[in-house]
Enzyme design. Structure first.
Site, short mmCIF file in Angstrom:
data_model
loop_
_atom_site.label_atom_id
_atom_site.label_comp_id
_atom_site.label_asym_id
_atom_site.label_seq_id
_atom_site.Cartn_x
_atom_site.Cartn_y
_atom_site.Cartn_z
CB ALA A 63 13.68 12.21 -43.19
N GLY A 104 8.64 12.12 -43.84
CA GLY A 104 9.14 11.80 -45.10
C GLY A 104 8.46 10.38 -45.61
CD GLU A 107 7.89 15.24 -47.05
OE1 GLU A 107 8.64 14.68 -46.09
OE2 GLU A 107 7.70 16.56 -47.02
N1 3HC Z 1 14.99 8.52 -37.77
C1 3HC Z 1 15.76 8.04 -36.99
N2 3HC Z 1 15.49 7.17 -36.06
C2 3HC Z 1 14.25 6.99 -35.58
C3 3HC Z 1 13.19 7.61 -36.37
C4 3HC Z 1 13.51 8.32 -37.38
N3 3HC Z 1 12.67 8.98 -38.04
N4 3HC Z 1 11.88 7.35 -35.86
C5 3HC Z 1 12.21 6.51 -34.66
N5 3HC Z 1 13.42 6.32 -34.59
C6 3HC Z 1 14.16 5.50 -33.67
C7 3HC Z 1 14.10 5.78 -32.25
O1 3HC Z 1 14.98 6.51 -31.97
C8 3HC Z 1 14.02 4.29 -31.66
O2 3HC Z 1 15.52 4.00 -31.40
P1 3HC Z 1 16.08 3.43 -30.26
O3 3HC Z 1 15.51 2.06 -30.39
O4 3HC Z 1 17.69 3.08 -30.50
O5 3HC Z 1 15.72 4.15 -29.18
C9 3HC Z 1 13.53 3.34 -32.54
O6 3HC Z 1 13.43 4.00 -33.82
C10 3HC Z 1 12.22 3.02 -32.32
O7 3HC Z 1 11.61 4.26 -32.17
P2 3HC Z 1 10.17 4.48 -31.05
O8 3HC Z 1 10.68 4.00 -29.66
O9 3HC Z 1 9.74 5.86 -31.02
O10 3HC Z 1 9.17 3.51 -31.54
P3 3HC Z 1 7.44 3.50 -31.46
O11 3HC Z 1 7.09 2.21 -31.83
O12 3HC Z 1 7.11 3.84 -29.97
O13 3HC Z 1 7.17 4.58 -32.24
C11 3HC Z 1 7.31 5.97 -34.32
C12 3HC Z 1 7.20 4.64 -33.67
C13 3HC Z 1 5.66 6.33 -34.08
C14 3HC Z 1 7.43 5.93 -35.72
C15 3HC Z 1 7.97 7.11 -33.63
O14 3HC Z 1 9.45 6.48 -33.34
C16 3HC Z 1 7.99 8.32 -33.97
O15 3HC Z 1 7.08 9.09 -34.04
N6 3HC Z 1 9.40 8.73 -34.98
C17 3HC Z 1 9.61 9.91 -35.43
C18 3HC Z 1 8.67 10.25 -36.75
C19 3HC Z 1 8.72 11.66 -37.25
O16 3HC Z 1 9.10 12.43 -36.64
N7 3HC Z 1 8.87 11.45 -38.69
C20 3HC Z 1 9.52 12.72 -39.16
C21 3HC Z 1 10.98 12.75 -39.32
S1 3HC Z 1 11.58 14.12 -40.15
C22 3HC Z 1 11.28 13.86 -41.68
O17 3HC Z 1 10.61 13.28 -42.04
C23 3HC Z 1 11.68 15.16 -42.54
C24 3HC Z 1 11.27 15.01 -44.01
O18 3HC Z 1 10.18 15.97 -44.20
C25 3HC Z 1 12.21 15.50 -44.95
#
Ligand code: 3HC
Length: 694
Positions: A63, A104, A107
């Site tokens: 998400a 998400g 999911e």
């Molecule tokens: N939402 C918004 N922004 C996000 C994001 C997300 N889910 N995931 C990454 N970003 C942004 C980062 O803040 C970063 O922004 P910036 O360049 O302005 O600093 C940019 O995307 C690139 O991210 P990374 O520097 O982390 O890039 P990497 O290539 O090193 O890693 C990744 C990529 C493995 C996807 C890592 O970003 C990550 O682990 N992201 C989070 C994944 C996550 O936690 N997903 C679950 C979200 S909660 C959810 O889904 C709820 C649902 O169940 C309803």
């Protein structure tokens, strides 16, 4: 308006491609056109199957975290609406996964009938790391594919699972070495006309569950949660997948998600997620600055610190030339390294083959000339300016032009070390934390002449070896140790005034620290602080007296606590209580009952105060950098977001009032509110954590 969703046709198969860089997060502007495209494909009689794929570097990685607690998160269609649409889809749907199908994203994929992934892909539900649980059916669908015990592992750890393993677990249907789009389209075509079985309707993996095994796994999750709510809620939600029908489990999952997303712990953890990414953005080190290539690293000193640093580089795939003064010290260091790897093998986290490969990546030497081939040389020798300068003098003669010369000093002036060489632009501090092969934090100390490409190299290397880097300026102790020093005298004074080690340690562990300061001191060895104090002409009457009696902590069986033979469990020692009382009496201190609240205020608020001073002086670029230092290097509880985030949750105004109170009572400098703190309090402001978190 960018094209977030594109639809193409390959015969009877519609391919819906999502394109929302950088990580294809499920923002509202993506959900809306995706929902429309899916409905269109559903209603188009010429379309017999659908593939959902992603452009760019990854499948949907979750998400959009920046939308949480904003109206956009609630705007329709929600991710749950999309999942429901897919659940009831009358034609086969296939998720084509590359990169990371996280949160998400997974999911969404679990709501498709099938999942095809490239070999390098990873799937996962990392929500728990953001203080959340999956909120779009992940906890209800995943157990239906892989069984509740495996699902619990994935949901409660948040750790990624590689495509091959995901296939073995029944989560992914096909793993391809070839072209993903082709494989997914062929897979979808093969399913046209076959009976459809949405994941939500499957029950074989959640029937006849071994509840004893599940209960044991849940209890383990709760035990390890250490005050964090999310892992416990994750376990509850996975249990619901077994005990409730699908719709009820989904409804409850949603309620739990809302509870968590609005709570402080998740806000703190989301703050840390963005803070870590912000910390990598360093003034003067833009994307145009190229890192220097580093093919081999030299480490000087094979003691605990040097050995750990060397292991960090080798573990990250960079061979190391390891230098010691003599063969004996070198062999001792290498033996410790080998023992550490053997422990990993015995625990099953490393194969014997991998261990042998890593050991082969060390090139031991006692000859400085062997460092000539290294692109970065880092010294981890005795913490004394004269010794450091001598080492840098030698390095200057052997290091190749352009090699980076780094010091692992924890306190000393990096500018002075740099000025003692003819190449100060190549000098940087790389402050690792002990045990260096385990601890994530790396303070990169920027000297006033450190070249931008040296910083770019240090940042890139840190990422490569799995560290969390924070660039800091030069001052005694940099960010972490300087803040730590501000509170260490308070621990001792609280003892003197009436608290005892066990009470103070309990206040710390109740707050969420893994250990209290006295148990920690006993573990690390009290002689280290004693030596430091002597060098600085400082005293700590109680700790000094303990050391004079040879009570160095666990290694001598006695310290602030007493340890039974072979045990690491601290026990209160009446001798220590007596010593504290006697020392207080000798100093004319009337001991009194000290409340837990006083302990919290007097140990945490000076830390925050020093953090504010560090910000004033520009030693840290942002408050959130300080939070990254403390959560990754010192065990500050992640659910509290780091000292500066915590200050915001308490209210900077309140903190200033309490500091004023303690300053008035004690006259101590550590309680005198920093100008920045006062300024924020007067404006009724905050360190304003991260702008990105909702
Ligand atoms: N939402 C918004 N922004 C996000 C994001 C997300 N889910 N995931 C990454 N970003 C942004 C980062 O803040 C970063 O922004 P910036 O360049 O302005 O600093 C940019 O995307 C690139 O991210 P990374 O520097 O982390 O890039 P990497 O290539 O090193 O890693 C990744 C990529 C493995 C996807 C890592 O970003 C990550 O682990 N992201 C989070 C994944 C996550 O936690 N997903 C679950 C979200 S909660 C959810 O889904 C709820 C649902 O169940 C309803």
């Amino acid at each position: 308006m960018p094209d977030y969703v594109k639809v193409m046709r390959d015969g009877e198969v519609a391919i819906i491609t999502l394109d929302n860089p950088p990580v294809n997060a499920m923002s509202h502007h993506l959900r809306e056109p995706l929902f429309a495209a899916l409905k269109q494909a559903r209603d188009d009689d010429a379309v017999k199957a659908v593939v959902i794929a992603c452009a760019g570097r990854t499948f949907v990685s979750g998400a959009d975290i920046t939308e949480f607690n904003t109206p956009k998160a609630l705007a329709e269609p929600s991710l749950r609406d999309l999942c429901a649409l897919l659940d009831a889809f009358p034609k086969p749907t296939v998720a084509a996964i590359h990169g990371t199908a996280f949160g998400g994203g997974l999911e969404l994929a679990l709501s498709c009938h099938y999942r095809v992934a490239v070999k390098s892909a990873q799937i996962g539900l990392p929500e728990v790391k953001l203080g959340l649980l999956p909120g779009a059916g992940g906890t209800a669908r995943l157990p239906r594919l892989t069984g509740p015990v495996e699902a619990l592992k994935i949901v409660s750890s948040g750790n990624p699972v590689a495509a091959d393993k995901a296939a073995k677990l029944g989560i992914v249907d096909e793993v391809t070495d070839g072209d993903l789009a082709e494989a997914a389209i062929a897979f979808a075509r093969g399913k046209i006309g076959t009976p459809l079985a949405p994941v939500s309707g499957r029950s074989d993996r959640i029937a006849d569950v071994d509840m004893a095994a599940f209960d044991a796994a849940s209890a383990e999750v709760a035990r390890k949660a250490r005050g964090l709510d999310a892992p416990v809620k994750c376990a509850e939600a996975v249990r619901n997948a077994i005990t409730m029908d699908f719709d009820a489990a989904l409804k409850r999952e949603r309620e739990l998600f809302i509870e968590l997303v609005q709570g402080t712990q998740s806000k703190a953890q989301r703050h840390l997620f963005f803070a870590q990414r912000e910390a990598a953005k360093v003034e003067g080190v833009g994307k145009e600055i190229e890192a220097r290539p580093v093919k081999r690293v030299g480490v000087i000193g094979a003691g605990t610190m040097g050995g750990g640093i060397a292991m960090s580089f080798v573990n990250g795939g960079i061979p190391v030339t390891l230098l010691e003064m003599n063969r004996e010290a070198l062999d001792r260091g290498l033996a410790t390294i080998a023992k550490n790897y053997e422990i990993s093998v015995s625990r099953g986290s490393m194969t014997t083959e991998a261990k042998d490969q890593r050991l082969a990546a060390f090139k031991p030497t006692t000859d400085y000339a062997d460092l000539a081939e290294c692109d970065l040389i880092i010294e981890a020798v005795y913490e004394e300016m004269g010794v450091k300068k001598e080492v840098f003098g030698k390095l200057e003669t052997v290091a190749k032009p352009g090699a980076i010369l780094a010091t692992n000093t924890s306190y000393l002036d990096v500018n002075e070390i740099a000025a003692s060489t003819a190449r100060p632009r190549d000098v940087v501090g790389l402050h690792f934390f002990s045990p260096a092969n385990v601890m994530k934090l790396l303070e990169i100390v920027r000297g006033n002449r450190t070249a931008p490409d040296v910083l770019a190299t240090a940042l890139a290397l840190a990422r490569k070896i799995g560290k969390v880097p924070v660039v800091v300026g030069v001052c005694h102790g940099f960010v972490g140790n300087r803040m730590l020093s501000s509170r260490s005298a308070e621990n001792e004074d609280l003892l003197m005034e009436g608290a005892d080690p066990a009470q103070i340690d309990k206040v710390f562990t109740d707050f969420g620290w893994p250990m209290g300061p006295f148990a920690m001191g006993d573990l690390a060895g009290l002689d280290i602080g004693w030596r430091n104090r002597k060098a600085l002409g400082k005293t700590a009457p109680i700790a000094d007296a303990l050391c004079e009696q040879g009570r160095f902590g666990q290694k001598t069986g006695k310290g602030f606590y007493i340890y039974e033979e072979g045990s690491r469990a601290p026990k209160t020692d009446p001798e220590v209580s007596k010593l504290i009382e006697e020392t207080a009496r000798a100093k004319g201190v009337n001991r009194r009952a000290i409340s837990d609240e006083e302990i919290t205020e007097r140990t945490l608020y000076p830390l925050i105060n020093e953090g504010a001073r560090i910000l004033e002086e520009g030693i840290a670029a942002r408050a959130s950098d300080i939070d990254i230092v403390w959560t990754n290097g010192y065990g500050f509880p992640i659910g509290k977001g780091g000292p500066m985030f915590y200050a915001d949750t308490v209210g900077v105004k309140t903190i200033v009032e309490r500091l004023d109170h303690w300053h008035g009572k004690t006259g101590k400098e550590v309680y005198k509110p920093a100008a920045l703190l006062r300024k924020i309090a007067e404006a009724d402001g905050s360190f304003s954590a991260s702008k990105k978190t909702g």
